[in-house]
Design a protein around this motif. Structure first.
Motif, PDB file in Angstrom:
ATOM      1  N   ILE A  39      45.357  32.538  30.192  1.00 32.06           N
ATOM      2  CA  ILE A  39      44.602  33.508  29.383  1.00 32.06           C
ATOM      3  C   ILE A  39      44.926  34.936  29.815  1.00 32.06           C
ATOM      4  N   PRO A  40      45.533  35.727  28.936  1.00 35.84           N
ATOM      5  CA  PRO A  40      45.748  37.134  29.298  1.00 35.84           C
ATOM      6  C   PRO A  40      44.394  37.848  29.414  1.00 35.84           C
ATOM      7  N   CYS A  41      44.252  38.614  30.473  1.00 33.88           N
ATOM      8  CA  CYS A  41      43.003  39.379  30.653  1.00 33.88           C
ATOM      9  C   CYS A  41      42.850  40.335  29.467  1.00 33.88           C
ATOM     10  N   VAL A  42      41.599  40.651  29.082  1.00 35.61           N
ATOM     11  CA  VAL A  42      41.402  41.562  27.948  1.00 35.61           C
ATOM     12  C   VAL A  42      41.655  43.017  28.334  1.00 35.61           C
ATOM     13  N   LEU A  43      41.645  43.295  29.655  1.00 35.40           N
ATOM     14  CA  LEU A  43      41.721  44.698  30.075  1.00 35.40           C
ATOM     15  C   LEU A  43      42.973  45.065  30.884  1.00 35.40           C
ATOM     16  N   CYS A  44      43.747  44.051  31.331  1.00 38.76           N
ATOM     17  CA  CYS A  44      44.983  44.380  32.049  1.00 38.76           C
ATOM     18  C   CYS A  44      46.027  43.302  31.775  1.00 38.76           C
ATOM     19  N   ASP A  45      47.150  43.361  32.495  1.00 41.79           N
ATOM     20  CA  ASP A  45      48.246  42.446  32.181  1.00 41.79           C
ATOM     21  C   ASP A  45      48.162  41.116  32.914  1.00 41.79           C
ATOM     22  N   ARG A  46      47.129  40.926  33.707  1.00 42.48           N
ATOM     23  CA  ARG A  46      47.052  39.672  34.476  1.00 42.48           C
ATOM     24  C   ARG A  46      46.793  38.478  33.575  1.00 42.48           C
ATOM     25  N   THR A  47      47.263  37.319  34.019  1.00 41.63           N
ATOM     26  CA  THR A  47      46.992  36.086  33.276  1.00 41.63           C
ATOM     27  C   THR A  47      46.123  35.193  34.151  1.00 41.63           C
ATOM     28  N   LEU A  48      45.080  34.670  33.558  1.00 36.52           N
ATOM     29  CA  LEU A  48      44.131  33.843  34.303  1.00 36.52           C
ATOM     30  C   LEU A  48      44.212  32.399  33.798  1.00 36.52           C
ATOM     31  N   THR A  49      43.601  31.474  34.548  1.00 41.95           N
ATOM     32  CA  THR A  49      43.782  30.058  34.175  1.00 41.95           C
ATOM     33  C   THR A  49      42.536  29.407  33.581  1.00 41.95           C
ATOM     34  N   SER A  50      41.434  30.113  33.524  1.00 42.18           N
ATOM     35  CA  SER A  50      40.272  29.545  32.842  1.00 42.18           C
ATOM     36  C   SER A  50      39.390  30.675  32.333  1.00 42.18           C
ATOM     37  N   VAL A  51      38.481  30.310  31.453  1.00 42.62           N
ATOM     38  CA  VAL A  51      37.586  31.319  30.890  1.00 42.62           C
ATOM     39  C   VAL A  51      36.723  31.908  32.004  1.00 42.62           C
ATOM     40  N   SER A  52      36.176  31.035  32.871  1.00 49.81           N
ATOM     41  CA  SER A  52      35.312  31.547  33.950  1.00 49.81           C
ATOM     42  C   SER A  52      36.089  32.496  34.839  1.00 49.81           C
ATOM     43  N   GLU A  53      37.354  32.083  35.162  1.00 47.14           N
ATOM     44  CA  GLU A  53      38.141  32.938  36.045  1.00 47.14           C
ATOM     45  C   GLU A  53      38.387  34.291  35.384  1.00 47.14           C
ATOM     46  N   THR A  54      38.613  34.268  34.061  1.00 45.29           N
ATOM     47  CA  THR A  54      38.855  35.537  33.334  1.00 45.29           C
ATOM     48  C   THR A  54      37.617  36.423  33.430  1.00 45.29           C
ATOM     49  N   PHE A  55      36.446  35.818  33.207  1.00 45.01           N
ATOM     50  CA  PHE A  55      35.205  36.597  33.269  1.00 45.01           C
ATOM     51  C   PHE A  55      34.992  37.163  34.684  1.00 45.01           C
ATOM     52  N   GLN A  56      35.264  36.285  35.694  1.00 39.48           N
ATOM     53  CA  GLN A  56      35.055  36.753  37.075  1.00 39.48           C
ATOM     54  C   GLN A  56      35.992  37.907  37.405  1.00 39.48           C
ATOM     55  N   HIS A  57      37.259  37.757  36.945  1.00 44.12           N
ATOM     56  CA  HIS A  57      38.247  38.810  37.208  1.00 44.12           C
ATOM     57  C   HIS A  57      37.820  40.131  36.542  1.00 44.12           C
TER      58      HIS A  57
END
Ligand code: SAH
Length: 521
Positions: A39-57
């Motif tokens: 999952i590409p982060c909504v605010l930067c170029d990082r890619t995350l592996t789950s919805v929870s991780e995206t929210f935490q990031h």
């Protein structure tokens, strides 16, 4: 405009659909698959592996707590989806997101369109997610079985509530259908002052069936494949480019955007395309695919309810014609747009239309439709004629069955006509060409692109012209009338909106002492 039928059969099923095994499996595999997301982060170029991780990031690295924003702005599922698409589309900063107050910048329906294909963040059930989060954080989080059991119970509860709600909605729908049928059948056929401008007064929810019929691709396919119709609009614009050069054009009811794209190619400076139906989301893609987004602005909404981004437009184009020209009453909406947005000296296209009638002599067809009921497998069903005759038939008529000269019963100048002129009564004369029986009257219309056009374009929906998706409208007579060559068959016609359903039309014909009201639904 295509054949919208107000009485399309809505199948009301009594059974509440249950989740099939395959739905279950799909759900399960989505859950399992969610462990390996990207999952590409909504605010930067990082890619995350789950919805929870995206929210935490987002919370840890950008200071943006997305679930908290959902709560703060009281977003429902749609609000959440629009917010995510807004952040991705506009690439707004974390700071600006945290500052949002008052009207939400993602309110527009355009943000319903995913900014990222298959965005996992949009596949999230908000309610489920917050409950799951709560469970994860509960003291028993270590006990996997307890957690799963609790989630299963919650899911079961939700499913049951949803099934109950669906059953109630089905019941309401059924009642509404019966009510609507009752209204149409008992419609008062007298003319009333409220019939004028009635379309403008309809609310969006009252017009829902109408607009949802235009949400399906098939109706647009039928219109686009009607070459007489579509090529006439195209030729009018492409062969009169001087009329469009640098002009601001409004397309009322743009559908797939075809007329807007013709106008853009014909040199318009700006085209504003409006449609209330969901087909506009496709039009947005179509316009972008053809790289016309700099010229064409699409707006979802009823023309009567939205505000255009400009004060005035130079030209209004619209394909508003229904069966027998006036069925569906979309012309009312074009006249509304004309009175509200057309600049002084502006033009409305098509600019002129006419409705014509002719006498029909087709005894064989009359027998098949009417005399048929006198003897059905040896039984009399004569009373059925009373149900058959009052429904005007939309069909392609064999030109050789026309037995009179046509008579124009109405001419409409789209630049000056008013809504109240569209309810009318006129006398007409049909000059008979053969000794025979008149079994029906046929109605059709002609469309003209004339004003200011060096190259005038017109098309006709008459029986002896190339057929169109409007076909012709046939009014069967209860009893055929004997006619002679050279005779003037005198009649009177009244056309008016059904007060109870302003999109439906009632037509009363009086001919040789027979008076019959027909509906076109
Ligand atoms: N212009 C397109 C579609 C014509 S069909 C074409 O030529 O192919 C008419 C369209 O007008 C439908 O898509 C319908 O949803 C839209 N429409 C009808 N009344 C409207 C109104 N009052 N406001 C916005 N859209 C309207």
């Amino acid at each position: 405009m295509a054949a919208y039928t107000a009485d399309r059969d809505v199948e009301v099923c009594d059974d509440v659909p249950e989740l099939s095994d395959s739905d279950d499996e799909q759900w399960q595999s989505m859950e399992e698959g969610s462990e390996h997301m990207s999952i590409p982060c909504v605010l930067c170029d990082r890619t995350l592996t789950s919805v929870s991780e995206t929210f935490q990031h987002c919370k840890a690295d950008h200071g943006v707590d997305l679930p908290e924003l959902v709560q703060k702005h009281r977003l429902d599922d749609y609000g959440y989806i629009k917010m995510i698409n807004y952040i991705r589309t506009t690439r707004c900063s974390a700071e600006s997101l945290l500052m949002v107050s008052g009207p939400l910048p993602w309110n527009s329906d355009e943000f319903m369109k995913p900014a990222l294909p298959d965005d996992p963040l949009l596949q999230l059930d908000l309610e489920e997610f917050s409950e799951a989060e709560a469970v994860t954080l509960s003291p028993s989080a270590g006990d996997n079985t307890a957690v799963l059991l609790q989630r299963a119970r919650q899911a079961e509860d939700r499913a049951q509530r949803a099934e109950e709600a669906l059953a109630r909605a089905m019941e309401d729908l059924h009642k509404l259908k019966l009510l609507a049928q009752g209204l149409v059948l008992n419609a008062d056929t007298s003319r009333g002052p409220s019939s004028s401008g009635a379309i403008a007064e309809l609310r969006e929810d009252e017009d829902e069936a109408y607009f949802s019929s235009y949400g399906h691709y098939s109706i647009h396919e039928e219109m686009l494949k009607d070459k007489v119709r579509t090529e006439s609009y195209r030729d009018f614009m492409y062969h009169n480019m001087d009329v469009f050069k640098d002009k601001v054009v409004l397309d009322v009811g743009c559908g797939t955007g075809i007329l807007s794209m013709f106008a853009a190619k014909a040199g318009a400076r700006k085209v504003i395309a409006v449609d209330q139906s969901d087909v506009i989301y496709q039009a947005m893609d179509i316009v972008r695919s053809n790289k016309l987004e700099d010229t064409i602005t699409l707006i979802k909404g009823r023309i009567e309810e939205i505000d255009l981004p400009v004060e005035k437009v130079d030209i209004i184009i619209s394909e508003w014609m229904g069966y027998f020209l006036l069925f569906e009453s979309m012309l009312d909406s074009v006249l509304f747009a004309r009175d509200r947005y057309l600049a002084e000296g502006g033009l409305v296209y098509p600019d002129r239309c006419s409705i014509s009638l002719a006498a029909v002599g087709d005894t064989q067809k009359h027998n098949e439709r009417i005399a048929f009921w006198d003897d059905v497998y040896g039984f009399k069903m004569t009373c059925m004629k009373k149900a058959v005759v009052p429904e005007a038939v939309v069909e392609v008529l064999k030109p050789e069955t026309v037995i009179s000269e046509p008579a124009v019963i109405k001419t409409i100048d789209c630049g000056t006509v008013s809504v109240s002129d569209l309810d009318f009564t006129v006398d007409f004369t049909l000059k008979i060409r053969v000794n025979t029986f008149c079994t029906a009257i046929v109605g059709y219309f002609d469309i003209f692109f004339d004003e200011s056009c060096g190259n005038k374009v017109m098309f006709s929906t008459a029986p002896d012209c190339t057929k169109t998706h409007w076909k012709q409208t046939v009014f069967l007579l209860q009893s055929p009338i004997s006619v002679q060559t050279g005779e003037d068959l005198l009649g009177q016609i009244t056309v008016h909106k059904n007060r109870k359903d302003p999109r439906a039309l009632l037509i009363t014909l009086t001919l040789a002492g027979q008076k019959q009201t027909y509906s076109l639904q």
